[in-house]
Every structure is written in structure tokens, then in C-alpha cells.
Design an enzyme around this catalytic site. Structure first.
Site, PDB file in Angstrom:
ATOM      1  N   TYR A   1     -24.335 -62.363  -3.071  1.00 30.94           N
ATOM      2  CA  TYR A   1     -24.421 -62.532  -1.524  1.00 30.94           C
ATOM      3  C   TYR A   1     -24.423 -61.094  -0.590  1.00 30.94           C
ATOM      4  O   TYR A   1     -25.582 -60.518  -0.866  1.00 30.94           O
ATOM      5  CB  TYR A   1     -23.049 -63.227  -1.115  1.00 30.94           C
ATOM      6  N   TRP A   2     -23.406 -60.739  -0.089  1.00 32.66           N
ATOM      7  CA  TRP A   2     -23.788 -59.474   0.657  1.00 32.66           C
ATOM      8  C   TRP A   2     -23.212 -58.262  -0.092  1.00 32.66           C
ATOM      9  O   TRP A   2     -23.190 -57.094   0.366  1.00 32.66           O
ATOM     10  CB  TRP A   2     -22.845 -59.482   2.043  1.00 32.66           C
TER      11      TRP A   2
ATOM     12  N   TRP B   1     -26.013 -71.759  13.607  1.00 29.99           N
ATOM     13  CA  TRP B   1     -25.578 -70.261  13.616  1.00 29.99           C
ATOM     14  C   TRP B   1     -26.111 -69.401  14.519  1.00 29.99           C
ATOM     15  O   TRP B   1     -27.362 -69.491  14.915  1.00 29.99           O
ATOM     16  CB  TRP B   1     -25.590 -69.704  12.264  1.00 29.99           C
TER      17      TRP B   1
ATOM     18  N   TYR C   1     -20.094 -79.023   4.929  1.00 27.48           N
ATOM     19  CA  TYR C   1     -19.743 -77.380   5.222  1.00 27.48           C
ATOM     20  C   TYR C   1     -18.218 -77.520   5.360  1.00 27.48           C
ATOM     21  O   TYR C   1     -17.720 -78.202   6.179  1.00 27.48           O
ATOM     22  CB  TYR C   1     -20.427 -76.997   6.392  1.00 27.48           C
TER      23      TYR C   1
ATOM     24  N   GLU D   1     -32.336 -67.703   1.154  1.00 28.89           N
ATOM     25  CA  GLU D   1     -31.597 -67.211   2.154  1.00 28.89           C
ATOM     26  C   GLU D   1     -31.413 -65.688   1.722  1.00 28.89           C
ATOM     27  O   GLU D   1     -31.609 -64.915   2.988  1.00 28.89           O
ATOM     28  CB  GLU D   1     -30.130 -67.625   1.556  1.00 28.89           C
TER      29      GLU D   1
ATOM     30  N   ASP E   1     -20.530 -61.529   5.053  1.00 27.16           N
ATOM     31  CA  ASP E   1     -19.208 -62.018   4.688  1.00 27.16           C
ATOM     32  C   ASP E   1     -18.494 -61.145   3.740  1.00 27.16           C
ATOM     33  O   ASP E   1     -17.259 -60.886   3.924  1.00 27.16           O
ATOM     34  CB  ASP E   1     -19.283 -63.451   4.299  1.00 27.16           C
TER      35      ASP E   1
ATOM     36  N   TRP F   1     -26.706 -65.644  14.759  1.00 28.11           N
ATOM     37  CA  TRP F   1     -27.568 -64.726  14.587  1.00 28.11           C
ATOM     38  C   TRP F   1     -28.816 -65.443  14.029  1.00 28.11           C
ATOM     39  O   TRP F   1     -30.134 -64.805  14.223  1.00 28.11           O
ATOM     40  CB  TRP F   1     -27.150 -63.496  14.227  1.00 28.11           C
TER      41      TRP F   1
ATOM     42  N   TYR G   1     -25.619 -75.184   5.202  1.00 31.77           N
ATOM     43  CA  TYR G   1     -25.526 -74.694   6.626  1.00 31.77           C
ATOM     44  C   TYR G   1     -25.839 -75.693   7.282  1.00 31.77           C
ATOM     45  O   TYR G   1     -26.872 -75.543   8.044  1.00 31.77           O
ATOM     46  CB  TYR G   1     -25.906 -73.193   6.983  1.00 31.77           C
TER      47      TYR G   1
ATOM     48  N   GLN H   1     -20.981 -63.589  16.346  1.00 29.70           N
ATOM     49  CA  GLN H   1     -21.672 -63.178  15.338  1.00 29.70           C
ATOM     50  C   GLN H   1     -22.446 -61.809  15.942  1.00 29.70           C
ATOM     51  O   GLN H   1     -22.637 -61.680  17.217  1.00 29.70           O
ATOM     52  CB  GLN H   1     -22.772 -64.024  14.745  1.00 29.70           C
TER      53      GLN H   1
HETATM   54  C1  9WN Z   1     -20.237 -68.055   7.384  1.00 27.88           C
HETATM   55  C2  9WN Z   1     -25.834 -69.037   8.154  1.00 27.88           C
HETATM   56  C3  9WN Z   1     -24.770 -67.860   7.846  1.00 27.88           C
HETATM   57  C4  9WN Z   1     -25.083 -66.447   8.285  1.00 27.88           C
HETATM   58  C5  9WN Z   1     -24.195 -65.543   7.739  1.00 27.88           C
HETATM   59  C6  9WN Z   1     -24.137 -65.527   6.309  1.00 27.88           C
HETATM   60  C7  9WN Z   1     -23.395 -66.953   6.041  1.00 27.88           C
HETATM   61  C8  9WN Z   1     -21.348 -68.316   6.449  1.00 27.88           C
HETATM   62  C9  9WN Z   1     -21.143 -68.813   4.956  1.00 27.88           C
HETATM   63  O1  9WN Z   1     -24.437 -67.821   6.511  1.00 27.88           O
HETATM   64  O2  9WN Z   1     -22.165 -66.971   6.634  1.00 27.88           O
HETATM   65  O3  9WN Z   1     -20.756 -67.820   8.666  1.00 27.88           O
HETATM   66  O4  9WN Z   1     -20.520 -69.864   5.182  1.00 27.88           O
HETATM   67  O5  9WN Z   1     -21.377 -68.084   4.040  1.00 27.88           O
HETATM   68  O6  9WN Z   1     -23.154 -64.723   5.732  1.00 27.88           O
HETATM   69  O7  9WN Z   1     -24.832 -63.997   7.795  1.00 27.88           O
HETATM   70  O8  9WN Z   1     -25.360 -66.359   9.478  1.00 27.88           O
HETATM   71  O9  9WN Z   1     -26.985 -68.621   7.663  1.00 27.88           O
END
Ligand code: 9WN
Length: 429
Positions: A358-359, A42, A90, A402, A172, A44, A38, A110
Site C-alpha cells: 500500500y503506502w 472519494w 466496504y 490502484e 493510509d 481526492w 471502494y 482528504q
Molecule cells: C480509506 C479510494 C481511497 C484513496 C486513498 C487510499 C484508500 C481508503 C481505504 O482508497 O483509502 O479512505 O479504505 O483504504 O489510501 O488514498 O482515496 O481510492
């Protein structure tokens, strides 16, 4: 005595490592969640990360917020990703989103946890000159952001704002979205994902989800990012209980800030009115079957069936009334029973539970943080301590990842992760 000493030393090392993680992920004014996976700012994440900077670099904590707000749209929307600097690691990047703003950004937002964080920064920063020099401007931008949420995402005054994308929820591939997402067509073009270059595919969303995520990104661009058109026609339109709760708590914190700054006008009145509407409407998200809150799919007019940790977040918002509170706490007690690592993002008895994906199972510390604040507000101190201890346990077991495998507490997702380091500083200092 020996135990205590060992723990103290471990804590010292962990605190130093957590600070080093934030410093390593600092790209000058903003912190990436983690390098590679990442590489941008971002929304949040940055809010949570500001809490991590606060105890050891106050100006840097505030800068995290102002760099994010520098990308605010004229409409008031604060984007979910800000592409300050180019990176190839990314996907999807700014070319796919097609937004023509400076700085480059995505076109969705977000969960608006920033207002709650700014209130904490405002109350805890020692350097009052630093605070006074910027708080009014930040509050002004937050008011615009929250007004945008209510006006554009709940134009019919239902009390429950809508979300247009699972990425907007920040959760996600939560099973909560499975049914709603199935109604979204798959994108017709080929693409190369980058996330699975960094992380094992078994811990990431499936291609079927990405196909639909990207369809929605295309759809926003085709609608020319027009809030009204998207509200009318978006094939995915969900009352996300997590966003609704975080927005509600954020608005409450924002109004507290306004009070402290003697800001009392039509806008603050309007926000208070919107809060009343949410309080009146939240019962729609309660399920008598599961005794917890769920998101609601406004396209099929059905509650999203999966039992996820989002359903506990109304505690953070103060949206749980006396009738629901004991039932919800009973659900939480059961969720925590014999689970040293908690709270899994999907309940372990749910048919969609996958402890590593993940979620759909793993544990996320910033969600625990919000649930703990809610439990403390409601006076459930035993459960608050249980969740805090479980969260600390994860940091001691596996460091700053993460997220964490729901059964073993092992690393899940990216390593050297900023929001987890920030939460570690919050809990260990
Ligand atoms: C898409 C950055 C972000 C978090 C999200 C998490 C993940 C991104 C991805 O990573 O999302 O926004 O590409 O997977 O789900 O909560 O803000 O850490």
C-alpha cells in the site's frame, strides 16, 4: 518505424481502455475508485478523475466536481467519502461514522487537490457556456472549503494545518504515521474488515492500524464532530506535509481563478495572508539529516522519521526555497537512479520500505503527476521527463491499477482503477 507504430497502436488501445474504465466506474454523476473495494465517491479520487473525463466528456468532468461539492458541510468541510448509495462491500460505512447529513458522508476530509483541478478544467474546457454556468458557484464553495482548512485546522495561525487521521492524508498506512499512530488507543469492539475480501492482506494495512483508525472515527463521533474540541483533544494531530503542500498549491490556483473572475475581497485577502504564513513556516518540516521534507507530529513535537514521497510534494506547492532545492533534487535523483518504475511511496533504503504494501512502497500515479508539475514549475525538466516516462512505463506494463509494486511495476491493490485510468488519459492523449 515498426517500434513507433506498435507504440501508437498500444496507445490507442490503452486510451480506449482507460475511457472504458471510467465509464464502467461511473455511477451517474460520480465515479467510484473501483467497484467492490471502494463503492462510494472519494474526495481526492474524484478531483483526479475529473481530469480523466475532461478530454472526452466535458460536462461529465464538471459533474464529478459538483457531485462531490454537493456533500459540503455547512462549516465548509468537503468530506473524504460521500456515501451516495448504499453498499455492503466496504467497511466502515455511514453507520460507523455516525454523521447525520444528507448525503451521508464521513466526518473527515482528504487532500484538497480539487482547486488545482478546477483551474485546469476552467482553462481547458472548450464549451465556455458550460464553464460560465457554474464556475462562480464552484469557486464560492472552494473558497469556503479552503477557509475552513485554515481556520479550523490551524486556529493558532502557525502556518501549518493539521490532519486528524491517516485516512485524511489519503496515504493510509504510510510509515510516516507509525510513531504518531502508536499514541492512539486501539478500538475496544470487534469488527469485520471488507478490504481483505477484495485484496490480499499482504498489500493492505495491518489490523493494529485499523484498530487505531477506528478509534479515531469513534472519537470524532463522541466529540459530536466539533472542530474546536477535536483540535484540542485528538490523540493524533499531524502537520502532514502532503496536505500542507496540496492545500498551498490549491489556494494558489484558487486565487488565480478568483483573479480571472474579478473576485477580490476580504476572503481572498485572508487566503493570501494564510499562504504567507505557510511560506514562513515550511522550514519547520525540513530535515537537515535526510535533506527532504517530513510531516511533523504535533503531539510528540517530532518530525515523522520515514522518508516518503510526500516529502517531495512541496515542489508541487512552490514551497521549496533556493537553499533547499538543490538538496531535495539530489535526493530525488538518488531515488530515481536505476529505477525504471518510480517513485516508490517510501524510499527503498528506508527501514520501513515494503514494495508491495500500500503506502509503504508501491507507486501511485497521481502523486507522480503532482511531483512532475512541481518539477516543471521549477525547471527540472530532465527529472520531470524521467518521472513521466516511468509513470507511462507502469501503465504499459500493468494497466490501470490502484498502485504498482515498487520493484516490478506489477499490479498492487485494486484493478480497473479510476484515478490511474485518468492519469493514463492525461499522459497518453
Ligand atoms: C480509506 C479510494 C481511497 C484513496 C486513498 C487510499 C484508500 C481508503 C481505504 O482508497 O483509502 O479512505 O479504505 O483504504 O489510501 O488514498 O482515496 O481510492
Amino acid at each position: 518505424i515498426k517500434m513507433t507504430l506498435t507504440m501508437a497502436l498500444d496507445d490507442e488501445q490503452l486510451i480506449a481502455d482507460a475511457k472504458a474504465t471510467l465509464i464502467k466506474n461511473d455511477l451517474g454523476g460520480y465515479t467510484v475508485p473501483t467497484h467492490g473495494l471502494y463503492p462510494f465517491q472519494w474526495n481526492w479520487d474524484s478531483a483526479i478523475v475529473a481530469l480523466g473525463w475532461l478530454p472526452f466528456d466535458e460536462p461529465r468532468a464538471w459533474e464529478e466536481a459538483t457531485s462531490l461539492l454537493s456533500a459540503q458541510w455547512k462549516s465548509g468541510m468537503v468530506p473524504h467519502v460521500v456515501f451516495h448509495k448504499h453498499s455492503d462491500t466496504y467497511f466502515p460505512g455511514p453507520d460507523i461514522w455516525g454523521v447525520k447529513n444528507t448525503p451521508d458522508s464521513t466526518s473527515i476530509t482528504q487532500p484538497p487537490v480539487l482547486a488545482t483541478v478546477i483551474r485546469q478544467l476552467f482553462e481547458q474546457t472548450k464549451d465556455r457556456v458550460l464553464v460560465d454556468s457554474q464556475i462562480e458557484q464552484i469557486v464560492k464553495q472552494l473558497i469556503d472549503y479552503h477557509l475552513w482548512w485554515y481556520k479550523q485546522r490551524d486556529p493558532e495561525y502557525t502556518g501549518l494545518v493539521v490532519s486528524y487521521h491517516p485516512w485524511e492524508s489519503g496515504m493510509d498506512n504510510s510509515p510516516a504515521w507509525d510513531e504518531a499512530l502508536r499514541a492512539v488507543p486501539k478500538v475496544g469492539w470487534e469488527y469485520t474488515r471488507r478490504d481483505i475480501n477484495h485484496i490480499d492482506a499482504s498489500e493492505r494495512p495491518h489490523k493494529e492500524e485499523y484498530d487505531r483508525f477506528l478509534y479515531l472515527v469513534d472519537f470524532f463521533r463522541k466529540m459530536n464532530f466539533d472542530d474546536t474540541l477535536i483540535y484540542q483533544d485528538c490523540p493524533y494531530r499531524v502537520n502532514d506535509v502532503s496536505i500542507i503542500s496540496i492545500l498551498h498549491r490549491g489556494t494558489k490556483d484558487l486565487l488565480a481563478l478568483c483573479k480571472a473572475l474579478n473576485i477580490d475581497n476580504k476572503q481572498t485577502e485572508y487566503l493570501a495572508h494564510r499562504m504567507d504564513l505557510t511560506e514562513a513556516a515550511i522550514g519547520k518540516l525540513w530535515s537537515a539529516e535526510t535533506n527532504m521534507f517530513h510531516s511533523f507530529d504535533t503531539r510528540s513535537n517530532k518530525l515523522c522519521s520515514a522518508r516518503t514521497n510526500a516529502g517531495l510534494l512541496p515542489l508541487f506547492a512552490g514551497l521549496v526555497n533556493e537553499k533547499f532545492t538543490p538538496k531535495l533534487i539530489e535526493v530525488l535523483d538518488d531515488w530515481l537512479l536505476d529505477r525504471p518504475f518510480a517513485i516508490s511511496s517510501t524510499h527503498h533504503d528506508d527501514p520501513c520500505y515494503e514494495p508491495q504494501r500500500y503506502w509503504r512502497g508501491p507507486i501511485w500515479l497521481h502523486i507522480n503527476w503532482m511531483i512532475v508539475l512541481g518539477l516543471e514549475d521549477y525547471g527540472f525538466l530532465k527529472q520531470a521527463k524521467q518521472v513521466t516516462d516511468a509513470s507511462r512505463n507502469l501503465i504499459y506494463t500493468s494497466g490501470f491499477n490502484e498502485s504498482f509494486h515498487a520493484e516490478t511495476g506489477a499490479r498492487s491493490g485494486g484493478a480497473d482503477f479510476s484515478w490511474t485510468a485518468a492519469m493514463a488519459l492525461y499522459w497518453l492523449l
